[in-house]
Design a protein around this motif. Structure first.
Motif, PDB file in Angstrom:
ATOM      1  N   ALA A 168       6.234 -20.168  -4.465  1.00 37.09           N
ATOM      2  CA  ALA A 168       7.162 -19.716  -5.509  1.00 37.09           C
ATOM      3  C   ALA A 168       6.908 -18.248  -5.863  1.00 37.09           C
ATOM      4  O   ALA A 168       7.852 -17.455  -6.021  1.00 37.09           O
ATOM      5  N   ASP A 169       5.632 -17.864  -5.962  1.00 36.62           N
ATOM      6  CA  ASP A 169       5.290 -16.468  -6.263  1.00 36.62           C
ATOM      7  C   ASP A 169       5.712 -15.549  -5.126  1.00 36.62           C
ATOM      8  O   ASP A 169       6.192 -14.422  -5.361  1.00 36.62           O
ATOM      9  N   TYR A 170       5.537 -16.003  -3.895  1.00 40.50           N
ATOM     10  CA  TYR A 170       5.927 -15.185  -2.743  1.00 40.50           C
ATOM     11  C   TYR A 170       7.444 -15.001  -2.678  1.00 40.50           C
ATOM     12  O   TYR A 170       7.928 -13.967  -2.215  1.00 40.50           O
ATOM     13  N   ARG A 171       8.187 -15.982  -3.121  1.00 46.83           N
ATOM     14  CA  ARG A 171       9.645 -15.829  -3.160  1.00 46.83           C
ATOM     15  C   ARG A 171      10.027 -14.662  -4.078  1.00 46.83           C
ATOM     16  O   ARG A 171      10.901 -13.861  -3.752  1.00 46.83           O
ATOM     17  N   LYS A 172       9.346 -14.575  -5.206  1.00 44.08           N
ATOM     18  CA  LYS A 172       9.626 -13.477  -6.145  1.00 44.08           C
ATOM     19  C   LYS A 172       9.258 -12.127  -5.531  1.00 44.08           C
ATOM     20  O   LYS A 172       9.997 -11.149  -5.661  1.00 44.08           O
ATOM     21  N   LEU A 173       8.109 -12.068  -4.854  1.00 42.76           N
ATOM     22  CA  LEU A 173       7.670 -10.823  -4.222  1.00 42.76           C
ATOM     23  C   LEU A 173       8.634 -10.405  -3.121  1.00 42.76           C
ATOM     24  O   LEU A 173       8.984  -9.221  -2.994  1.00 42.76           O
ATOM     25  N   ALA A 174       9.072 -11.359  -2.312  1.00 42.01           N
ATOM     26  CA  ALA A 174      10.020 -11.061  -1.236  1.00 42.01           C
ATOM     27  C   ALA A 174      11.325 -10.502  -1.800  1.00 42.01           C
ATOM     28  O   ALA A 174      11.915  -9.565  -1.236  1.00 42.01           O
ATOM     29  N   GLU A 175      11.762 -11.054  -2.906  1.00 40.05           N
ATOM     30  CA  GLU A 175      12.990 -10.556  -3.553  1.00 40.05           C
ATOM     31  C   GLU A 175      12.823  -9.100  -3.968  1.00 40.05           C
ATOM     32  O   GLU A 175      13.756  -8.295  -3.845  1.00 40.05           O
ATOM     33  N   GLU A 176      11.636  -8.734  -4.455  1.00 37.01           N
ATOM     34  CA  GLU A 176      11.367  -7.355  -4.877  1.00 37.01           C
ATOM     35  C   GLU A 176      11.562  -6.374  -3.730  1.00 37.01           C
ATOM     36  O   GLU A 176      11.991  -5.233  -3.941  1.00 37.01           O
ATOM     37  N   PHE A 177      11.237  -6.806  -2.509  1.00 33.00           N
ATOM     38  CA  PHE A 177      11.360  -5.928  -1.346  1.00 33.00           C
ATOM     39  C   PHE A 177      12.703  -6.105  -0.624  1.00 33.00           C
ATOM     40  O   PHE A 177      12.892  -5.585   0.470  1.00 33.00           O
ATOM     41  N   THR A 233       0.836  -1.201   0.000  1.00 36.98           N
ATOM     42  CA  THR A 233       0.000   0.000   0.000  1.00 36.98           C
ATOM     43  C   THR A 233       0.866   1.245   0.000  1.00 36.98           C
ATOM     44  O   THR A 233       0.607   2.202  -0.740  1.00 36.98           O
ATOM     45  N   ALA A 234       1.911   1.242   0.845  1.00 36.61           N
ATOM     46  CA  ALA A 234       2.825   2.383   0.897  1.00 36.61           C
ATOM     47  C   ALA A 234       3.478   2.609  -0.470  1.00 36.61           C
ATOM     48  O   ALA A 234       3.532   3.738  -0.970  1.00 36.61           O
ATOM     49  N   ARG A 235       3.954   1.526  -1.069  1.00 35.94           N
ATOM     50  CA  ARG A 235       4.604   1.641  -2.371  1.00 35.94           C
ATOM     51  C   ARG A 235       3.641   2.177  -3.428  1.00 35.94           C
ATOM     52  O   ARG A 235       4.013   3.019  -4.252  1.00 35.94           O
ATOM     53  N   ALA A 236       2.379   1.704  -3.371  1.00 36.78           N
ATOM     54  CA  ALA A 236       1.380   2.188  -4.325  1.00 36.78           C
ATOM     55  C   ALA A 236       1.105   3.682  -4.144  1.00 36.78           C
ATOM     56  O   ALA A 236       0.721   4.367  -5.092  1.00 36.78           O
ATOM     57  N   GLY A 237       1.331   4.181  -2.921  1.00 33.95           N
ATOM     58  CA  GLY A 237       1.103   5.593  -2.640  1.00 33.95           C
ATOM     59  C   GLY A 237       2.355   6.448  -2.748  1.00 33.95           C
ATOM     60  O   GLY A 237       2.349   7.627  -2.365  1.00 33.95           O
ATOM     61  N   GLY A 238       3.426   5.844  -3.251  1.00 36.86           N
ATOM     62  CA  GLY A 238       4.661   6.609  -3.440  1.00 36.86           C
ATOM     63  C   GLY A 238       5.470   6.807  -2.170  1.00 36.86           C
ATOM     64  O   GLY A 238       6.310   7.701  -2.084  1.00 36.86           O
ATOM     65  N   VAL A 239       5.239   5.961  -1.169  1.00 36.04           N
ATOM     66  CA  VAL A 239       5.983   6.044   0.094  1.00 36.04           C
ATOM     67  C   VAL A 239       6.961   4.877   0.169  1.00 36.04           C
ATOM     68  O   VAL A 239       6.592   3.726  -0.127  1.00 36.04           O
ATOM     69  N   ASN A 240       8.192   5.140   0.565  1.00 35.11           N
ATOM     70  CA  ASN A 240       9.187   4.081   0.722  1.00 35.11           C
ATOM     71  C   ASN A 240       8.814   3.227   1.930  1.00 35.11           C
ATOM     72  O   ASN A 240       8.755   3.730   3.056  1.00 35.11           O
ATOM     73  N   PRO A 241       8.547   1.924   1.733  1.00 31.47           N
ATOM     74  CA  PRO A 241       8.153   1.066   2.870  1.00 31.47           C
ATOM     75  C   PRO A 241       9.174   1.060   4.011  1.00 31.47           C
ATOM     76  O   PRO A 241       8.798   0.820   5.165  1.00 31.47           O
ATOM     77  N   LYS A 242      10.412   1.333   3.711  1.00 33.15           N
ATOM     78  CA  LYS A 242      11.443   1.325   4.758  1.00 33.15           C
ATOM     79  C   LYS A 242      11.280   2.467   5.752  1.00 33.15           C
ATOM     80  O   LYS A 242      11.864   2.447   6.837  1.00 33.15           O
ATOM     81  N   THR A 243      10.468   3.481   5.383  1.00 29.40           N
ATOM     82  CA  THR A 243      10.260   4.610   6.297  1.00 29.40           C
ATOM     83  C   THR A 243       9.062   4.387   7.223  1.00 29.40           C
ATOM     84  O   THR A 243       8.817   5.178   8.127  1.00 29.40           O
ATOM     85  N   MET A 244       8.305   3.317   7.016  1.00 28.95           N
ATOM     86  CA  MET A 244       7.114   3.066   7.830  1.00 28.95           C
ATOM     87  C   MET A 244       7.491   2.759   9.285  1.00 28.95           C
ATOM     88  O   MET A 244       8.479   2.070   9.534  1.00 28.95           O
TER      89      MET A 244
END
Length: 329
Positions: free
Chosen positions: A312-321, A170-181
């Protein structure tokens, strides 16, 4: 073989089937891998009611709680200590599969248990306290964008967990860096909802059905958004989706059960067949709907294939973050 002999053999065979059935479905236990009040609790209690009311079991199913590691303690306990416990089923969710993808269940992977049944699906939700100044998801995101340190998010699970992932997406979709949450981890959704009502956190990124059940039970919270491609039905028909509010985030949450790795094929089939029959009844549809869950009915091999693909799909998503990812053994 004489008629008498054949009748005797048939009687012995029938007795064996009865004894076997009683063994797997006698003194049944559902393990919820968290404290009471969250999604795992809801999953166990749904099946507890459905099996008893449908007369699939003779005695009421016992629900026990095994919190720790957002499912890791239960997963490890079943594999290492109760691998052949045919009468014990363990609740899992999409969050369990996400944790497996990141190696959060220790040395075990998705290949170390017997995936039994998916009994319904839920969807991610953004929840605030009843007296919160936030009236929409846009309000929440505007506040986080203005100053991420002033909005405390919380949910069941640490960084990288399912509930954290909902907040991060949600943060990423709103242009917020998730690392700042600012994010506070709880052992389960029940604890997070209690903290939300107590003002210890400002926003809970949890599950729609879980929050809906708590609202029915008197929790003073409001759901601002659901993470589906369209609005949900029933009591939640008036709640807008995240996408409607400008944030293209979807998060379906499978709910189901697994068994220990050494449960026999016969006992596994008995459970799978029981769930197949159970989920085909109108009575089950009603019970599932009352708990805010939506239709999803998979057992046996189809569920196993679904689980493996999801991980397998979650592994790809985790890599993205930039999160830790552990390959399957």
């Amino acid at each position: 073989m004489s008629i008498t002999s054949r009748l005797l053999a048939a009687a012995i065979s029938a007795s064996a089937v009865t004894a076997f059935a009683a063994g797997a479905l006698d003194k049944t236990e559902c393990i919820a891998p968290a404290k009471p009040g969250g999604g795992f609790d809801l999953t166990c209690k749904l099946v507890q009611s459905a099996l008893q009311e449908g007369k699939f079991i003779a005695d009421p199913m016992r629900v026990t709680y095994m919190p720790g590691g957002i499912g890791a303690v239960a997963y490890n306990t079943i594999i290492a200590q109760k691998p052949d416990a045919a009468n014990a089923i363990v609740a899992f969710s999409g969050g369990s599969l996400l944790n497996l993808a990141q190696g959060k269940f220790g040395r075990y992977t998705e290949n170390d248990v017997r995936w039994l049944a998916a009994i319904g699906t839920d969807y991610g939700a953004v929840v605030v306290a009843e007296n919160s100044p936030f009236k929409s998801l846009k309000d929440v995101m505007a506040a986080i964008k203005a100053d991420p340190t002033k909005v405390v998010l919380g949910a069941g699970g640490t960084v990288g967990s399912q509930d954290w992932m909902k907040a991060a997406l949600t943060a990423r979709a709103g242009g917020v860096n998730p690392k700042t949450m600012r994010y506070v981890a709880f052992e389960g959704g029940g604890e997070a909802l209690t903290a939300l009502q107590g003002g210890h956190i400002h926003v809970f990124t949890g599950d729609a059905a879980e929050a809906g059940q708590q609202i029915k039970a008197g929790a003073k919270v409001r759901i601002l958004a659901v993470m589906n491609d369209k609005r949900l039905s029933g009591d939640m028909a008036n709640i807008p989706t995240a996408a409607e509010q400008g944030y293209d985030v979807e998060w379906p949450i499978v709910r189901g059960f697994y068994l220990g790795p050494q449960v026999s094929d016969a006992d596994y089939k008995l459970w799978a067949d029981t769930f197949t029959k159970l989920m085909a009844t109108p009575a089950y549809d009603k019970l599932r709907s009352e708990r805010g869950l939506f239709p999803m009915a998979l057992t046996g091999a189809p569920l196993d294939a679904y689980v493996k693909k999801q991980v397998a799909d979650y592994r790809k998503l985790a890599e993205e973050f930039g999160l830790n990812v552990v390959p399957a053994k």
